[in-house]
Design a protein around this motif. Sequence first.
Motif, PDB file in Angstrom:
ATOM      1  N   UNK A 159      16.607   4.031   3.984  1.00  0.00           N
ATOM      2  CA  UNK A 159      15.269   4.582   4.195  1.00  0.00           C
ATOM      3  C   UNK A 159      14.582   4.840   2.852  1.00  0.00           C
ATOM      4  N   UNK A 160      15.300   5.431   1.924  1.00  0.00           N
ATOM      5  CA  UNK A 160      14.732   5.695   0.596  1.00  0.00           C
ATOM      6  C   UNK A 160      14.402   4.362  -0.091  1.00  0.00           C
ATOM      7  N   UNK A 161      15.271   3.379   0.064  1.00  0.00           N
ATOM      8  CA  UNK A 161      15.018   2.058  -0.501  1.00  0.00           C
ATOM      9  C   UNK A 161      13.792   1.382   0.098  1.00  0.00           C
ATOM     10  N   UNK A 162      13.467   1.719   1.344  1.00  0.00           N
ATOM     11  CA  UNK A 162      12.297   1.142   2.012  1.00  0.00           C
ATOM     12  C   UNK A 162      11.007   1.878   1.658  1.00  0.00           C
ATOM     13  N   UNK A 163      11.136   3.002   0.937  1.00  0.00           N
ATOM     14  CA  UNK A 163       9.932   3.709   0.514  1.00  0.00           C
ATOM     15  C   UNK A 163       9.790   5.125   1.015  1.00  0.00           C
ATOM     16  N   UNK A 164      10.796   5.644   1.701  1.00  0.00           N
ATOM     17  CA  UNK A 164      10.730   7.018   2.191  1.00  0.00           C
ATOM     18  C   UNK A 164      10.862   7.967   1.007  1.00  0.00           C
ATOM     19  N   UNK A 165       9.932   8.904   0.898  1.00  0.00           N
ATOM     20  CA  UNK A 165       9.914   9.855  -0.205  1.00  0.00           C
ATOM     21  C   UNK A 165      10.829  11.039   0.070  1.00  0.00           C
ATOM     22  N   UNK A 166      10.843  11.494   1.315  1.00  0.00           N
ATOM     23  CA  UNK A 166      11.694  12.622   1.703  1.00  0.00           C
ATOM     24  C   UNK A 166      12.269  12.333   3.084  1.00  0.00           C
ATOM     25  N   UNK A 167      13.575  12.503   3.223  1.00  0.00           N
ATOM     26  CA  UNK A 167      14.282  12.259   4.486  1.00  0.00           C
ATOM     27  C   UNK A 167      14.907  13.579   4.890  1.00  0.00           C
TER      28      UNK A 167
ATOM     29  N   UNK B 291       0.848  -1.199   0.000  1.00  0.00           N
ATOM     30  CA  UNK B 291       0.000   0.000   0.000  1.00  0.00           C
ATOM     31  C   UNK B 291       0.880   1.244   0.000  1.00  0.00           C
ATOM     32  N   UNK B 292       1.562   1.518  -1.107  1.00  0.00           N
ATOM     33  CA  UNK B 292       2.516   2.632  -1.124  1.00  0.00           C
ATOM     34  C   UNK B 292       1.853   3.978  -0.843  1.00  0.00           C
ATOM     35  N   UNK B 293       2.545   4.776  -0.067  1.00  0.00           N
ATOM     36  CA  UNK B 293       2.106   6.120   0.294  1.00  0.00           C
ATOM     37  C   UNK B 293       3.330   7.026   0.329  1.00  0.00           C
ATOM     38  N   UNK B 294       3.141   8.342   0.144  1.00  0.00           N
ATOM     39  CA  UNK B 294       4.266   9.250   0.368  1.00  0.00           C
ATOM     40  C   UNK B 294       4.654   9.206   1.850  1.00  0.00           C
ATOM     41  N   UNK B 295       5.952   9.082   2.105  1.00  0.00           N
ATOM     42  CA  UNK B 295       6.445   9.008   3.482  1.00  0.00           C
ATOM     43  C   UNK B 295       7.520  10.061   3.673  1.00  0.00           C
TER      44      UNK B 295
ATOM     45  N   UNK C  61       6.719  14.171  -5.918  1.00  0.00           N
ATOM     46  CA  UNK C  61       7.698  13.116  -6.226  1.00  0.00           C
ATOM     47  C   UNK C  61       7.051  11.736  -6.166  1.00  0.00           C
ATOM     48  N   UNK C  62       6.203  11.526  -5.158  1.00  0.00           N
ATOM     49  CA  UNK C  62       5.517  10.247  -5.029  1.00  0.00           C
ATOM     50  C   UNK C  62       4.603   9.999  -6.228  1.00  0.00           C
ATOM     51  N   UNK C  63       3.877  11.029  -6.658  1.00  0.00           N
ATOM     52  CA  UNK C  63       2.990  10.895  -7.815  1.00  0.00           C
ATOM     53  C   UNK C  63       3.788  10.527  -9.064  1.00  0.00           C
ATOM     54  N   UNK C  64       4.936  11.174  -9.236  1.00  0.00           N
ATOM     55  CA  UNK C  64       5.783  10.880 -10.390  1.00  0.00           C
ATOM     56  C   UNK C  64       6.299   9.436 -10.329  1.00  0.00           C
ATOM     57  N   UNK C  65       6.739   9.000  -9.159  1.00  0.00           N
ATOM     58  CA  UNK C  65       7.220   7.632  -9.008  1.00  0.00           C
ATOM     59  C   UNK C  65       6.098   6.622  -9.241  1.00  0.00           C
ATOM     60  N   UNK C  66       4.888   6.967  -8.802  1.00  0.00           N
ATOM     61  CA  UNK C  66       3.742   6.073  -9.021  1.00  0.00           C
ATOM     62  C   UNK C  66       3.469   5.904 -10.511  1.00  0.00           C
ATOM     63  N   UNK C  67       3.557   6.996 -11.262  1.00  0.00           N
ATOM     64  CA  UNK C  67       3.369   6.913 -12.709  1.00  0.00           C
ATOM     65  C   UNK C  67       4.435   6.032 -13.347  1.00  0.00           C
ATOM     66  N   UNK C  68       5.667   6.187 -12.885  1.00  0.00           N
ATOM     67  CA  UNK C  68       6.749   5.351 -13.421  1.00  0.00           C
ATOM     68  C   UNK C  68       6.529   3.881 -13.096  1.00  0.00           C
ATOM     69  N   UNK C  69       6.082   3.583 -11.862  1.00  0.00           N
ATOM     70  CA  UNK C  69       5.810   2.189 -11.478  1.00  0.00           C
ATOM     71  C   UNK C  69       4.693   1.600 -12.333  1.00  0.00           C
ATOM     72  N   UNK C  70       3.641   2.400 -12.573  1.00  0.00           N
ATOM     73  CA  UNK C  70       2.541   1.921 -13.403  1.00  0.00           C
ATOM     74  C   UNK C  70       3.007   1.660 -14.834  1.00  0.00           C
TER      75      UNK C  70
END
Length: 191
Positions: A91-99, A72-76, A119-128
């Motif tokens: 942390x970024x590898x685990x799904x953190x969007x901004x540290x 259930x990916x979410x911006x983190x 950034x999360x929206x852009x990554x979601x588009x790339x994953x799709x």
Amino acid sequence: MLRVLLVTDTDKPIGDLRDALARLGYEMLAGTATPQALHSVVQSERPDVIIIDTESPSRDTLEQLAVMNATAPRPVLMFSHDANQQLIRDAVGAGVTAYLVEGLATERLAPILEVALARFAQESQLRERLAQVETELSERKLIDRAKRLLMDQQKITEHAAYANLRKRAMNQGIKLADVARDVIASAESLK
């Protein structure tokens, strides 16, 4: 209005952070989750954004994030005191969007959240898009395999085998890849 879940593994109060987010117009979910409860809270509460406040993210926290990110990916956003480069990469590898390391100023909170969301929206588009390309490639491989089987069985050209598959798909009103699956399954059942 974005729903925000606060997660902390520290004893320090985070009421100021909660108040600042509420003043910015975010809907704050009741209570504060622990990293161990992250996955279950995300499934039950369905937040839009997760903010983690930590001294230093533990291996358990990162594992919980990775599980959540896979299902259930979410911006983190993660606020931490630890600037260790390897830890940030983990942390970024685990799904953190901004540290962000130390120095959380409430006036910086809104732009940081907006960047993380974008950034999360852009990554979601790339994953799709990646998933779509992988599906297309997989289907292409099935079609090629089915064509080879038809070519061998019927001693026909590649063009004729493809035309055969297309005709079956059109007659049955199904996708070409589904016809290819049927051809492969039939050939394997004859073995």
